[in-house]
Write an enzyme that holds these catalytic residues in place. Sequence first.
Site, PDB file in Angstrom:
ATOM      1  N   TYR A  53       0.809  -1.184   0.196  1.00  0.00           N
ATOM      2  CA  TYR A  53      -0.062   0.051   0.023  1.00  0.00           C
ATOM      3  C   TYR A  53       0.764   1.094  -0.024  1.00  0.00           C
ATOM      4  O   TYR A  53       2.134   1.289   0.178  1.00  0.00           O
ATOM      5  CB  TYR A  53      -1.032   0.051   1.069  1.00  0.00           C
ATOM      6  CG  TYR A  53      -0.367   0.347   2.613  1.00  0.00           C
ATOM      7  CD1 TYR A  53       0.406  -0.441   3.159  1.00  0.00           C
ATOM      8  CD2 TYR A  53      -0.427   1.813   3.116  1.00  0.00           C
ATOM      9  CE1 TYR A  53       1.211  -0.379   4.539  1.00  0.00           C
ATOM     10  CE2 TYR A  53       0.028   1.884   4.239  1.00  0.00           C
ATOM     11  CZ  TYR A  53       1.000   0.947   5.066  1.00  0.00           C
ATOM     12  OH  TYR A  53       1.565   1.069   6.288  1.00  0.00           O
ATOM     13  N   ARG A  61       8.487   4.292  -4.623  1.00  0.00           N
ATOM     14  CA  ARG A  61       8.407   3.318  -3.449  1.00  0.00           C
ATOM     15  C   ARG A  61       7.287   2.285  -3.826  1.00  0.00           C
ATOM     16  O   ARG A  61       7.528   1.092  -3.426  1.00  0.00           O
ATOM     17  CB  ARG A  61       8.155   4.140  -2.214  1.00  0.00           C
ATOM     18  CG  ARG A  61       8.253   2.907  -0.939  1.00  0.00           C
ATOM     19  CD  ARG A  61       7.983   3.522   0.464  1.00  0.00           C
ATOM     20  NE  ARG A  61       6.720   4.483   0.353  1.00  0.00           N
ATOM     21  CZ  ARG A  61       6.435   5.404   1.543  1.00  0.00           C
ATOM     22  NH1 ARG A  61       7.332   5.197   2.356  1.00  0.00           N
ATOM     23  NH2 ARG A  61       5.313   5.924   1.591  1.00  0.00           N
ATOM     24  N   ARG A 105      -7.233 -20.623  -2.305  1.00  0.00           N
ATOM     25  CA  ARG A 105      -6.180 -20.496  -1.116  1.00  0.00           C
ATOM     26  C   ARG A 105      -5.024 -21.449  -1.037  1.00  0.00           C
ATOM     27  O   ARG A 105      -5.315 -22.757  -0.971  1.00  0.00           O
ATOM     28  CB  ARG A 105      -6.940 -20.506   0.348  1.00  0.00           C
ATOM     29  CG  ARG A 105      -5.832 -20.024   1.520  1.00  0.00           C
ATOM     30  CD  ARG A 105      -6.459 -20.075   2.685  1.00  0.00           C
ATOM     31  NE  ARG A 105      -5.578 -19.521   3.916  1.00  0.00           N
ATOM     32  CZ  ARG A 105      -4.685 -20.120   4.423  1.00  0.00           C
ATOM     33  NH1 ARG A 105      -4.557 -21.605   4.114  1.00  0.00           N
ATOM     34  NH2 ARG A 105      -3.879 -19.915   5.391  1.00  0.00           N
ATOM     35  N   LYS A 116       6.378  -1.785   2.023  1.00  0.00           N
ATOM     36  CA  LYS A 116       5.293  -1.353   2.674  1.00  0.00           C
ATOM     37  C   LYS A 116       4.322  -2.278   2.513  1.00  0.00           C
ATOM     38  O   LYS A 116       3.235  -2.216   1.474  1.00  0.00           O
ATOM     39  CB  LYS A 116       4.816  -0.003   2.179  1.00  0.00           C
ATOM     40  CG  LYS A 116       4.099   0.767   3.005  1.00  0.00           C
ATOM     41  CD  LYS A 116       4.071   2.496   2.574  1.00  0.00           C
ATOM     42  CE  LYS A 116       3.133   3.401   3.100  1.00  0.00           C
ATOM     43  NZ  LYS A 116       3.305   3.310   4.680  1.00  0.00           N
ATOM     44  N   GLU A 152      12.283   2.660  14.278  1.00  0.00           N
ATOM     45  CA  GLU A 152      11.449   3.824  13.791  1.00  0.00           C
ATOM     46  C   GLU A 152      10.071   4.034  14.655  1.00  0.00           C
ATOM     47  O   GLU A 152       9.916   3.175  15.655  1.00  0.00           O
ATOM     48  CB  GLU A 152      11.096   3.527  12.470  1.00  0.00           C
ATOM     49  CG  GLU A 152      10.506   2.312  11.859  1.00  0.00           C
ATOM     50  CD  GLU A 152      10.061   2.114  10.598  1.00  0.00           C
ATOM     51  OE1 GLU A 152      10.060   3.076   9.606  1.00  0.00           O
ATOM     52  OE2 GLU A 152      10.026   0.691  10.045  1.00  0.00           O
ATOM     53  N   LEU A 155      10.969   1.257   7.081  1.00  0.00           N
ATOM     54  CA  LEU A 155      10.368   1.962   5.544  1.00  0.00           C
ATOM     55  C   LEU A 155      11.230   2.883   5.244  1.00  0.00           C
ATOM     56  O   LEU A 155      11.459   3.895   6.110  1.00  0.00           O
ATOM     57  CB  LEU A 155       9.097   2.150   6.081  1.00  0.00           C
ATOM     58  CG  LEU A 155       8.226   2.455   4.713  1.00  0.00           C
ATOM     59  CD1 LEU A 155       7.913   1.173   4.100  1.00  0.00           C
ATOM     60  CD2 LEU A 155       7.048   3.261   5.007  1.00  0.00           C
TER      61      LEU A 155
END
Length: 286
Positions: A33, A52, A100, A146, A180, A204
């Site tokens: 995302y 990114r 799945r 991310k 972070e 990140l």
Amino acid sequence: MKELSFSNDHFFTPGEAQIDVEDRGYQFGDGIYEVTHVYNGRLFAFDRHLARFRRSMREMHIPITYMDEELTAIHKDIIEKSGIKNGAIYFQITRGTAPRAFTFPGRATPHLSMTIRESEPNRAWQEKGISLALVEDIRWLRCDIKSLNLLGAVFAKEKAKAEGCEEALLYRKDTGLVTEGASSTFFLVKDGVLWTHPLDHLILPGVTRALIIEECAKELGLAVIEKTFTPEFAQGADEAFEASTSLEITPVIKIGDKKIGSGSPGEITKKIMASFQKLIQKECFS
Ligand code: PLP
């Protein structure tokens, strides 16, 4: 509050879109995302977010089925259709839908969805500063992606909230070093030098982080050191702040039970905040 969603090439009121129960985003958190801020009806630092996003897709081995031009057009479209001038766009792509199974499906089509919502960085936090709870970093070892897997951050934020803090400051138990914030990049100022964790698999690569280092620190003539440090070193900083798309730059006045500096936003932090506002003005208001 104004808001609008997009999924499968259509716009929806949030909550109305239908998603397949076997979308791998649900079953494995198998997707990535981005969150981009909109100021004055314009995207801020979108090229960096796109870069990114593409890196995350590469690292996840998810095929890219949208050109940069299309992604930019969809972002501009959702801003225009929603009528939102100041807000945040949440944008995600999952590997797609398939029966799945753990291994990558051969023929799934990546699924793009997004939501725009009116929002503003918390100006009261920026003015007064926030407190951080020291929380063990239990996230996976690819924090540079991310990805949709955010439980480590969810637990950390809950712990911070329970301690009456606005954000968590994460540290790895194996090394004893700070990484972070749960959803932000941590910076400190010591003897006039700006410190932050180096870019590696444990953090990140923040867009705001890059803007602070490449633009603001340069404009202000500040030395930057990208190096790890302990929670105790952070608690002994002269100043500290968190940086992210949603927080912009938000001063930190307390870490755990220790006051930072004088216990109010630091002078260098305030200069970096002003320099960052100039970047927003230049890109979105001129
Ligand atoms: N670090 C983490 C773990 C984050 O989740 C975020 C933002 O969501 C950031 C840092 C800051 O990144 P950016 O400045 O690109 O918003």
